[in-house]
Motif scaffolding. Structure first.
Motif, PDB file in Angstrom:
ATOM      1  N   ARG A 173       0.839  -1.206   0.000  1.00  0.00           N
ATOM      2  CA  ARG A 173       0.000   0.000   0.000  1.00  0.00           C
ATOM      3  C   ARG A 173       0.871   1.253   0.000  1.00  0.00           C
ATOM      4  NH1 ARG A 173      -3.177  -0.727   4.994  1.00  0.00           N
ATOM      5  NH2 ARG A 173      -2.161  -2.725   5.295  1.00  0.00           N
ATOM      6  N   GLN A 219     -10.593  -2.571  -4.405  1.00  0.00           N
ATOM      7  CA  GLN A 219     -10.353  -2.019  -3.073  1.00  0.00           C
ATOM      8  C   GLN A 219     -10.169  -3.135  -2.047  1.00  0.00           C
ATOM      9  OE1 GLN A 219     -12.811   1.281  -2.252  1.00  0.00           O
ATOM     10  NE2 GLN A 219     -11.463   1.910  -0.577  1.00  0.00           N
ATOM     11  N   HIS A 260      -6.811  -4.300  -2.276  1.00  0.00           N
ATOM     12  CA  HIS A 260      -5.931  -3.274  -1.706  1.00  0.00           C
ATOM     13  C   HIS A 260      -5.818  -3.425  -0.193  1.00  0.00           C
ATOM     14  CE1 HIS A 260      -3.693   0.433  -1.816  1.00  0.00           C
ATOM     15  NE2 HIS A 260      -4.396   0.899  -0.817  1.00  0.00           N
ATOM     16  N   GLU A 261      -6.970  -3.624   0.449  1.00  0.00           N
ATOM     17  CA  GLU A 261      -6.959  -3.722   1.912  1.00  0.00           C
ATOM     18  C   GLU A 261      -6.183  -4.940   2.386  1.00  0.00           C
ATOM     19  OE1 GLU A 261     -11.137  -3.498   2.553  1.00  0.00           O
ATOM     20  OE2 GLU A 261     -11.135  -1.371   1.971  1.00  0.00           O
ATOM     21  N   ARG A 262      -6.089  -5.931   1.539  1.00  0.00           N
ATOM     22  CA  ARG A 262      -5.384  -7.153   1.945  1.00  0.00           C
ATOM     23  C   ARG A 262      -3.887  -7.087   1.659  1.00  0.00           C
ATOM     24  NH1 ARG A 262      -9.740 -11.328  -0.553  1.00  0.00           N
ATOM     25  NH2 ARG A 262     -11.302 -11.119   1.090  1.00  0.00           N
TER      26      ARG A 262
END
Length: 845
Positions: free
Chosen positions: A319, A343, A346-348
Motif C-alpha cells: 500500500r 479495493q 488493496h486492503e489485503r
DNA sequence: GAGCACTGC
C-alpha cells in the motif's frame, strides 16, 4: 520562492529544541515529499549551532540525489560546492576538511564507519529517506546507535522518514523526540477497478486510459508496469487505441539507452503517455503528470536463503508503494490515479514492502559486521532482525570462502577481502588471482558484474550478430564475452555510436572502467601482484571457480540446457552462454524468474566451464565415491551405479551391479507418488476406499480401525512396487490386494457394511457414495430415484447422514439437503410444476 | 517471452 516558506520551517524551533541539550541526541523527523526536509534540515541544524564545530553528514539512498542536493544547498548558501557544503559518492568526492554539511550515499558512510568507528569530526548523522529501508541504511543506523552508546555519546542522530508509520522506529531509537511536518503536494483522487479480473495488465491499463481521456482529463499520463516486457505490450495496446491520437507514447526503464530516458523525462510538444517501471516511483521525477495508471505490480528481488537462489518475481506492491506511485500525479496540480486492482485486494495488501534486510543476501554486510568485532550477529541491535536462516547462509558462504573461522571470527583473508567494495565472492576471486598472477583480468570481471548489465539485450536480431562478434573463437567463460565487449568500448573511448553498434551500454562501460581502476588501486594498496603477464583462460577460470564452487552445475543430458546444481537444486543454462556445450560449469548468476504461465524457471548465467581435475586440485577433500541405486528417467528403470560426487552433486556415474530391491521399491514409489509413473489400477475407487476407512474410523471409533495416513499410503505403494525394477513391471500391477490387506478380513467387512461404496434406493438403483475428508459423504440422485425415500439417509449405524444432491432429469442439481421431508414438503411442489413442463415424458409423482 | 525491477561501497 523564499526557502523560508517551505513547510519544514513551521517546525524549525521544534527541531532545534529536540537536539539542543547535550543529552538530547536522537530525533525522528517525519516529513513528506515537498516539505523541504532534505535541503533545509542540515542547514537549520548548522545555523543554530547544533553541530558545534563538527560536520553534519546527510545519508542519501541514491547518487544522483546526493549530488543534486549538495549543489542546491551550496547555491542556497552562496558557497562554492565542495567548501562549506560538499558530497561524496563512490568514485566522486567533492569536499574538504572544512566541509560542514556533507551529503553521502549509504555505502560511503558504512565504509567510513568501518575505517574509524569513532567518526572523528562528525557531530550529526542524518538518515534521509529512511522509510526506504535499504540494507546499508539499516546497518549504518544500527552501528551509529552502538557508537553513540559507547564511544560517542555526543553524536546526534536524526532519522527522516516520509511515511507516518514511525512507531517501530520510535521504539528502536527511544528515548527520541518525534517531530512532524506537513508536505506540499496536490491532492490525488484515487479510483479502484470494481473487481480483480484475469485480464492482462496492459489491456486493463488501455481500457482505463481510454476512459480517462474520454472524460476530458488534462495533462500527461504515467503508467506503471512491472518490467520491459509488460511495458512493450502496454505501448502496443495503447498505440492501437483510438484514444491515443495526439499522444506520444514512450517507454521508461533502467535498461533504456540514456537518450531515450531523457526523452521520456523531458518536455514534449505533444501530450505524453509514459509507461514505466519502478524507476519513476522514486528515482526520477517527471513534470506534467496528472494521471497515474498503476498495474499494482513490480518485479521484486529476494534471496531465498533455503536454496541460496536470487529470485526476481512479479509481485503485488504494498500500500505504501502504491501511495508513492499515486503521488506522482500530484506534483504540479491536482491529479488522479487509477489502480488496476479492487479495493478489497488493496486492503489485503501489506502496508509496506519487506525491508531489504529481510529480503537480500547478507554475506557482504555480515562480513562488514564481523570486521567490527561483532561476532555475535544475533546480539547486534537490528531494527529488524533478519531471518536466522539468512544469517546462517551468509556465515556458511563466508566460511567456505575462507573469510570466517568456524563461522564466527573473521580471518586475515576475510579482512583483506573487505578492503574490496564488492560481494565477498569477487573479493575472494581477487585474492586467488593474486596467487595465480591474473589480478587485472579478475578485477575487470569483478567490475563488470557490478551495477547495470553491460550488454543491451532488447534488440533481437542485432543482438545475435553482436554476440557472434563478441564470442568469436573458443572460450571457456561468459565473463570473456563481457571482457571483449568492454575492451572494445574502452578502445573506442566509450563513444555512444560505436558502443550501440555492438549492443553495449556505453555509460555502463565507462562506469566499469572507473570501477576497474578503483579495484586496481585497492589491489595495489593491498600489495597484490599487479605485474602485467599473460594469463591463460584456464588460469582465470580456476580463479572464478573459487568464488562460485557452491554454484557448480552438471549437465547429464547434453541435449538440453537443464542442469543439476549443487545442494539439490536444478536450473537451466541461458541459451546464449558460450559454455552451452560444456558438461560442467560454475554459474556466477543463479536467478529464478517467472516463466510462461505460472511456471518458475531457475536461470543459470555468466557461466564458466570447469574441468574435473581443477576441482580435485582445489578441493581434494570434497570428493565422494559411492554405489547407489537410482531411477533412470529416460528408460524408467532402476539401475545400480557407481557414482563420483563433488560434495552432494553427482559428477558422473557408471551403470553396473545388482540394484538394492528395497531402495528400488522406494525410488519407484516416489515416481508413482509424484505422478510421473501412474499405476493404471490405482483408480478413484482405491482413493475412496482409503477415505472410507479413515471416515469410518472417526464415526465408529469402537471398531478400532487404523488410520491410513499419507505415510501409510506411501508404504502401500512401496509394497506394490517391491520386487520391480522398472515402470514396465508396476504399470499394470494389481493394487487392490495390497491396499485391502492393510486391514484384517473382519475390518474389511465392517468397512463394506458401515461405509459402503453404494447406497441402495427403493427402485433398486444403487447410488454411489462419495466420501471426503472435510464434510459429510454425499450421493447424487435424480428425483425419480428418490420417490419413496423420506427423511434422511444414514450409514455407519446411523452415526452419519448422507448429503443428497437432488438432480433434475438433466442431472443439474436442484437442491442439496440432508433431510428429504423438508424438500418434499416445501420445494418439491414448485419444482415439479416447472420440471414437469420441461420433461413431460418422465415419471412425475 | 528467448532472459531479468531498482539501488549502493
Amino acid at each position: 520562492m523564499n526557502r523560508r516558506e517551505l513547510p519544514i520551517f513551521a517546525v524549525e524551533s521544534e527541531i532545534v529544541a529536540a537536539l539542543r541539550a547535550p543529552d538530547q541526541n536522537r530525533l525522528i523527523l517525519e516529513a513528506p515529499t515537498g516539505s523541504g526536509k532534505s535541503t533545509q534540515t542540515p542547514q537549520i541544524l548548522l545555523d543554530h549551532g547544533i553541530a558545534g564545530n563538527g560536520q553534519i553528514i546527510v545519508l542519501q539512498p541514491r547518487r544522483l540525489a546526493t549530488r543534486l542536493l549538495a549543489k542546491r544547498v551550496a547555491e542556497e548558501r552562496n558557497v562554492q560546492l565542495g567548501q562549506e557544503v560538499g558530497y561524496q559518492i563512490r568514485l566522486d568526492r567533492v569536499c574538504t576538511n572544512s566541509t560542514r554539511i556533507k551529503f553521502v550515499t549509504e555505502g560511503v558512510l558504512l565504509r567510513q564507519i568501518l575505517d574509524d568507528e569513532k567518526l572523528p569530526g562528525v557531530s550529526i548523522l542524518i538518515f534521509d529517506e529512511f522509510h526506504e529501508r535499504h540494507l546499508y541504511g539499516d546497518i549504518s543506523l544500527g552501528r551509529a546507535m552502538q557508537i553513540q552508546q559507547t564511544l560517542r555519546p555526543d553524536l546526534k542522530i536524526v532519522v527522516m522518514s516520509a511515511t507516518l508509520d514511525t512507531g517501530a522506529l520510535e521504539k528502536y531509537l527511544a528515548p527520541a523526540r518525534t517531530v512532524s511536518s506537513a508536505g506540499r503536494t496536490y491532492p490525488v483522487e484515487i479510483e479502484y477497478i470494481k473487481k480483480n479480473t484475469d485480464d492482462s495488465p496492459w489491456d486493463l491499463a488501455t481500457t482505463e486510459f481510454e476512459r480517462i481521456v474520454a472524460s476530458g482529463q488534462e495533462g500527461d499520463f504515467l503508467i506503471f508496469m512491472p518490467g520491459a516486457y509488460e511495458i512493450n505490450r502496454t505501448i502496443q495496446a495503447v498505440r492501437n487505441s483510438h484514444a491515443a491520437r495526439g499522444f506520444t507514447i514512450m517507454p521508461l526503464h533502467g535498461e533504456l539507452p540514456p537518450a531515450e530516458q531523457d526523452r521520456a523525462v523531458g518536455p514534449c510538444d505533444q501530450r505524453k503517455v509514459i509507461v514505466s517501471t519502478n524507476v519513476a516511483e522514486t528515482s526520477l521525477t517527471i513534470q506534467g503528470i496528472r494521471t497515474v495508471i498503476d498495474s499494482g505490480l513490480a518485479r521484486m528481488a529476494r534471496f531465498d536463503p533455503y536454496r541460496g537462489i536470487n529470485t526476481l518475481l512479479i509481485e503485488k506492491i504494498s500500500r505504501a508503494s502504491s501511495d508513492q506511485r499515486a503521488g506522482r500525479a500530484g506534483r504540479t496540480a491536482p491529479g488522479r490515479c487509477v489502480r488496476l486492482w479492487s479495493q478489497l485486494d488493496h486492503e489485503r495488501r501489506p502496508a509496506h514492502e519487506l525491508p531489504e534486510v529481510k529480503r537480500l543476501d547478507l554475506s557482504e554486510v555480515v562480513l562488514t559486521l564481523k570486521a567490527s568485532q561483532i561476532t555475535d550477529l544475533r546480539a547486534f541491535p537490528w531494527l529488524e532482525m533478519p531471518e536466522e536462516r539468512a544469517l546462517l547462509r551468509a556465515e556458511t558462504l563466508l566460511s567456505d570462502l575462507g573469510a570466517l573461522d568456524h563461522q564466527t571470527h573473521i580471518t586475515p583473508i576475510g579482512r583483506r577481502m573487505l578492503s574490496f567494495p564488492v560481494h565477498p565472492r569477487y573479493a575472494r576471486m581477487l585474492l586467488a588471482a593474486d596467487k595465480a598472477g591474473c589480478v587485472r583480468p579478475i578485477a575487470l570481471m569483478a567490475a563488470l558484474t557490478q551495477g547495470r548489465s553491460l550488454l543491451l539485450r532488447s534488440e533481437g536480431k542485432k543482438m545475435d550478430e553482436m554476440r557472434e562478434i563478441l564470442t568469436d573463437g573458443e572460450s571457456v567463460s561468459d565473463f570473456f564475452v563481457l571482457v571483449r565487449a568492454w575492451r572494445y568500448a574502452d578502445k573506442n573511448n566509450y563513444a555512444p555510436d560505436a558502443c550501440r553498434r555492438l549492443g553495449i551500454h556505453g555509460i555502463t562501460a565507462r562506469e566499469v572502467g572507473r570501477l576497474y581502476a578503483q579495484f586496481l588501486d585497492i589491489a595495489k594498496q593491498e600489495r597484490l601482484d599487479l605485474t602485467e603477464k599473460p594469463a591463460s583462460e584456464e588460469t582465470i577460470a580456476r580463479c572464478i571457480v573459487q568464488g562460485f564452487s557452491d554454484q557448480l552445475a552438471v549437465r547429464h543430458d547434453q541435449g538440453t540446457l537443464r542442469c543439476a546444481l549443487l545442494h539439490n537444486r536444478s536450473g537451466e543454462l541461458v541459451r546464449d552462454s558460450v559454455v552451452r556445450d560444456a558438461r560442467m560449469f560454475v554459474a556466477a548468476e543463479v536467478r529464478e524468474i517467472d516463466g510462461k504461465g505460472d511456471q518458475l524457471r531457475v536461470l543459470l548465467s555468466l557461466a564458466t566451464e570447469v574441468q574435473e581435475p581443477w576441482l580435485s586440485e582445489l578441493y581434494p577433500d570434497d570428493f565422494v565415491e559411492r554405489t547407489a541405486t537410482v531411477f533412470d528417467p529416460t528408460t524408467r528403470r532402476i539401475v545400480s551405479t557407481k557414482q563420483v560426487l563433488f560434495r552432494d552433486l553427482v559428477l558422473r556415474q557408471e551403470i553396473g551391479g545388482q540394484p538394492n530391491l528395497d531402495e528400488a521399491a522406494r525410488l519407484l514409489a516416489r515416481e508413482v507418488i509424484e505422478g510421473r509413473c501412474p499405476l493404471k489400477n490405482w483408480d478413484d475407487a482405491v482413493d475412496q476406499w482409503i477415505l472410507r476407512v479413515n471416515c469410518l474410523r472417526q464415526w465408529m471409533p469402537e471398531l478400532g480401525l487404523p488410520e491410513i495416513t499419507t505415510a501409510d499410503r506411501h508404504a502401500i505403494i512401496e509394497q506394490i512396487c517391491h520386487g520391480a525394477l522398472g515402470y514396465k513391471d508396476i504399470k499394470e500391477k494389481p493394487v487392490w490386494d495390497v491396499v485391502k490387506d492393510w486391514l484384517s478380513h473382519e475390518q474389511q467387512s465392517w468397512v463394506d457394511k458401515y461405509a459402503p461404496e453404494r447406497y441402495p434406493l427403493p427402485n433398486a438403483r444403487k447410488a454411489k457414495i462419495t466420501y471426503r475428508m472435510d464434510g459429510a459423504p454425499f450421493i447424487g440422485a435424480k428425483i425419480q430415484d428418490l420417490y419413496g425415500v423420506d427423511g434422511s439417509l444414514v450409514i455407519a449405524s446411523g452415526r452419519t447422514t448422507l448429503v443428497i444432491n437432488v438432480l433434475a432429469p438433466n442431472m443439474r442439481p436442484i437442491q442439496v439437503t440432508q433431510n428429504l421431508s423438508a424438500f418434499w414438503k416445501d420445494s418439491y411442489p414448485k419444482v415439479k410444476q416447472e420440471l414437469q413442463r420441461r420433461y413431460p415424458r418422465h415419471n412425475w409423482q
